[in-house]
Write a protein that holds these residues in place. Structure first.
Motif, short mmCIF file in Angstrom:
data_model
loop_
_atom_site.label_atom_id
_atom_site.label_comp_id
_atom_site.label_asym_id
_atom_site.label_seq_id
_atom_site.Cartn_x
_atom_site.Cartn_y
_atom_site.Cartn_z
N ILE A 20 0.84 -1.20 0.00
CA ILE A 20 0.00 0.00 0.00
C ILE A 20 0.87 1.25 0.00
O ILE A 20 0.62 2.21 -0.74
CB ILE A 20 -0.94 0.00 1.22
N ALA A 21 1.92 1.25 0.84
CA ALA A 21 2.82 2.39 0.90
C ALA A 21 3.51 2.61 -0.45
O ALA A 21 3.61 3.75 -0.93
CB ALA A 21 3.87 2.18 1.99
N SER A 22 3.96 1.53 -1.08
CA SER A 22 4.62 1.65 -2.37
C SER A 22 3.68 2.19 -3.43
O SER A 22 4.07 2.99 -4.29
CB SER A 22 5.16 0.28 -2.82
N PHE A 23 2.41 1.76 -3.37
CA PHE A 23 1.42 2.27 -4.33
C PHE A 23 1.23 3.77 -4.17
O PHE A 23 1.21 4.52 -5.15
CB PHE A 23 0.08 1.56 -4.14
N MET A 24 1.08 4.22 -2.92
CA MET A 24 0.86 5.65 -2.69
C MET A 24 2.08 6.47 -3.08
O MET A 24 1.95 7.55 -3.68
CB MET A 24 0.50 5.89 -1.22
N TRP A 25 3.27 5.99 -2.74
CA TRP A 25 4.49 6.71 -3.13
C TRP A 25 4.65 6.72 -4.65
O TRP A 25 5.11 7.70 -5.23
CB TRP A 25 5.70 6.10 -2.45
N THR A 67 15.30 6.16 -12.43
CA THR A 67 16.23 5.04 -12.57
C THR A 67 17.13 4.92 -11.35
O THR A 67 17.38 3.82 -10.84
CB THR A 67 17.10 5.22 -13.83
N ILE A 68 17.63 6.06 -10.88
CA ILE A 68 18.49 6.06 -9.69
C ILE A 68 17.70 5.59 -8.47
O ILE A 68 18.19 4.78 -7.67
CB ILE A 68 19.07 7.47 -9.44
N ILE A 69 16.48 6.09 -8.32
CA ILE A 69 15.63 5.69 -7.20
C ILE A 69 15.35 4.19 -7.27
O ILE A 69 15.20 3.52 -6.23
CB ILE A 69 14.32 6.49 -7.19
N GLY A 70 15.31 3.64 -8.48
CA GLY A 70 15.08 2.21 -8.63
C GLY A 70 16.21 1.36 -8.08
O GLY A 70 16.07 0.14 -7.92
N MET A 71 17.35 1.98 -7.76
CA MET A 71 18.48 1.25 -7.18
C MET A 71 18.31 1.02 -5.68
O MET A 71 19.15 0.37 -5.05
CB MET A 71 19.77 2.03 -7.42
N GLU A 72 17.24 1.57 -5.11
CA GLU A 72 17.06 1.49 -3.65
C GLU A 72 17.15 0.07 -3.08
O GLU A 72 17.78 -0.13 -2.03
CB GLU A 72 15.73 2.14 -3.26
N PRO A 73 16.54 -0.95 -3.71
CA PRO A 73 16.67 -2.30 -3.14
C PRO A 73 18.12 -2.75 -2.98
O PRO A 73 18.49 -3.34 -1.96
CB PRO A 73 15.92 -3.17 -4.17
N ILE A 74 18.96 -2.46 -3.99
CA ILE A 74 20.36 -2.85 -3.92
C ILE A 74 21.11 -2.01 -2.90
O ILE A 74 21.94 -2.52 -2.13
CB ILE A 74 21.02 -2.71 -5.31
N ILE A 75 20.82 -0.71 -2.86
CA ILE A 75 21.48 0.19 -1.91
C ILE A 75 21.18 -0.24 -0.48
O ILE A 75 22.07 -0.24 0.39
CB ILE A 75 21.03 1.65 -2.13
N ILE A 76 19.93 -0.61 -0.21
CA ILE A 76 19.54 -1.02 1.13
C ILE A 76 20.33 -2.26 1.56
O ILE A 76 20.80 -2.35 2.70
CB ILE A 76 18.03 -1.29 1.20
N VAL A 77 20.48 -3.21 0.65
CA VAL A 77 21.24 -4.42 0.96
C VAL A 77 22.71 -4.08 1.23
O VAL A 77 23.31 -4.56 2.19
CB VAL A 77 21.14 -5.44 -0.20
N LEU A 78 23.30 -3.23 0.38
CA LEU A 78 24.71 -2.87 0.54
C LEU A 78 24.96 -2.10 1.83
O LEU A 78 25.97 -2.32 2.52
CB LEU A 78 25.18 -2.05 -0.67
N MET A 101 8.64 -1.07 -6.49
CA MET A 101 7.29 -1.03 -7.04
C MET A 101 6.83 0.39 -7.29
O MET A 101 5.84 0.61 -8.00
CB MET A 101 6.32 -1.72 -6.07
N GLU A 102 7.51 1.38 -6.72
CA GLU A 102 7.09 2.78 -6.87
C GLU A 102 6.96 3.20 -8.33
O GLU A 102 5.89 3.66 -8.75
CB GLU A 102 8.05 3.71 -6.13
N PRO A 103 8.03 3.09 -9.14
CA PRO A 103 7.88 3.50 -10.54
C PRO A 103 6.87 2.65 -11.30
O PRO A 103 6.23 3.14 -12.22
CB PRO A 103 9.30 3.34 -11.11
N GLY A 105 3.66 4.04 -10.50
CA GLY A 105 3.59 5.33 -11.16
C GLY A 105 3.16 5.19 -12.61
O GLY A 105 2.32 5.95 -13.10
N VAL A 106 3.73 4.20 -13.30
CA VAL A 106 3.37 3.95 -14.69
C VAL A 106 1.92 3.48 -14.80
O VAL A 106 1.16 3.94 -15.66
CB VAL A 106 4.31 2.89 -15.30
N ILE A 107 1.52 2.56 -13.91
CA ILE A 107 0.15 2.05 -13.94
C ILE A 107 -0.85 3.19 -13.70
O ILE A 107 -1.88 3.27 -14.36
CB ILE A 107 -0.04 0.95 -12.88
#
Length: 287
Positions: free
Chosen positions: A6-11, A93-104, A245-247, A250-252
């Motif tokens: 739900i949070a990802s959908f709203m963001w 595109t940069i924001i889409g790197m968040e999953p990898i950044i969080i792991v690192l 899921m944010e972008p 956003g597209v949907i």
């Protein structure tokens, strides 16, 4: 994990609302307006909490203030300022790197042992985001480089506050934590937000007012509460997959509300991101 979704959908849908709000207000005023609205709406929560003689220690209060600043004004302003300097596609595109950044960040700074599957899913989600947003537009020069660094810094800041807030949420109720971080982040971040305002002109419109209301109540308050609630049951690394899921959302949203079309490449990216997020459901929850 429904709360994270739900949070990802709203963001994700906030991209459209933010675009509408920019037609009425300066970007920094949009951030300020949505945070003030969310902070004011949550005042009854903190009033009721302290009226019942509940106490928060000084250490906890300092942490709340710090996390409030990082979560809201700092993250939002870094992204907004960066978006002014680079194309939106590059920023997403940069924001889409968040999953990898969080792991690192978890591996380097928190010594967290992240399952290999989560790391792989993060890469899959990032590739999916690349397919969704398409080829980044060309941006050159020191100004563009500065914009990229600002947006990239926002992803690192987010990775830190997600992990730090998860620890504090073990001590404080989600509802009061969300309210206090919104309020303290708004109050202590006010000077920074005002300093970055470039234009005080306001072009009032029902669309702009509605966008601010949605950004404040939905994307700042409800989404923040859902995200904090979701962090109670999953690891920070797994939660990062849902940020990809944010972008997608956003597209949907753009397809549904703006009648935009999506090509096969973007559709494949959407499937990859949703698949990565869905797989996370079957990963055992943390103790």
């Amino acid at each position: 994990m429904l709360y994270l979704l739900i949070a990802s959908f709203m963001w994700g849908s906030s991209f459209i609302a933010t675009k509408m709000a920019y037609d009425m207000l300066d970007p920094s005023l949009v951030v300020l307006g949505r945070l003030i609205l969310a902070a004011v709406v949550t005042l009854p929560i903190t009033w009721s909490y302290f009226k019942n003689h509940n106490v928060i220690s000084k250490v906890q209060l300092i942490k709340i203030i710090g996390l409030g600043l990082l979560t809201y004004p700092v993250t939002y302003l870094l992204q907004v300022t960066g978006l002014k300097l680079i194309p939106a596609v590059n920023a997403v595109t940069i924001i889409g790197m968040e999953p990898i950044i969080i792991v690192l960040v978890g591996l380097i700074f928190f010594r967290e042992k992240t399952p290999l599957l989560v790391f792989i899913l993060g890469i899959v989600a990032f590739i999916g985001v690349l397919l969704v947003v398409g080829k980044p537009e060309k941006a050159s020069g020191n100004t563009a480089l500065f914009g990229v660094s600002l947006v990239f810094t926002s992803t690192i800041v987010m990775a830190f506050w997600i992990r730090l807030s998860q620890k504090l949420l073990r001590e404080i109720d989600v509802k009061i934590y969300t309210a206090l971080t919104l309020q303290t982040g708004t109050v202590f971040g006010l000077p920074f937000m005002l300093f970055l305002v470039e234009s005080w002109d306001i072009h009032y419109s029902f669309q702009g007012i509605g966008a601010i209301a949605y950004l404040g109540i939905g994307c700042s308050l409800v989404a923040a509460w859902c995200w904090n609630k979701g962090l109670e049951n999953v690891s920070a690394s797994v939660s990062g997959i849902f940020l990809a899921m944010e972008p997608v959302f956003g597209v949907i949203t753009a397809i549904l509300l703006l009648n935009e079309t999506v090509n096969i490449q973007a559709f494949a990216g959407i499937v990859m991101v949703i698949g990565a997020a869905t797989t996370c459901i079957f990963i055992p929850k943390k103790n």
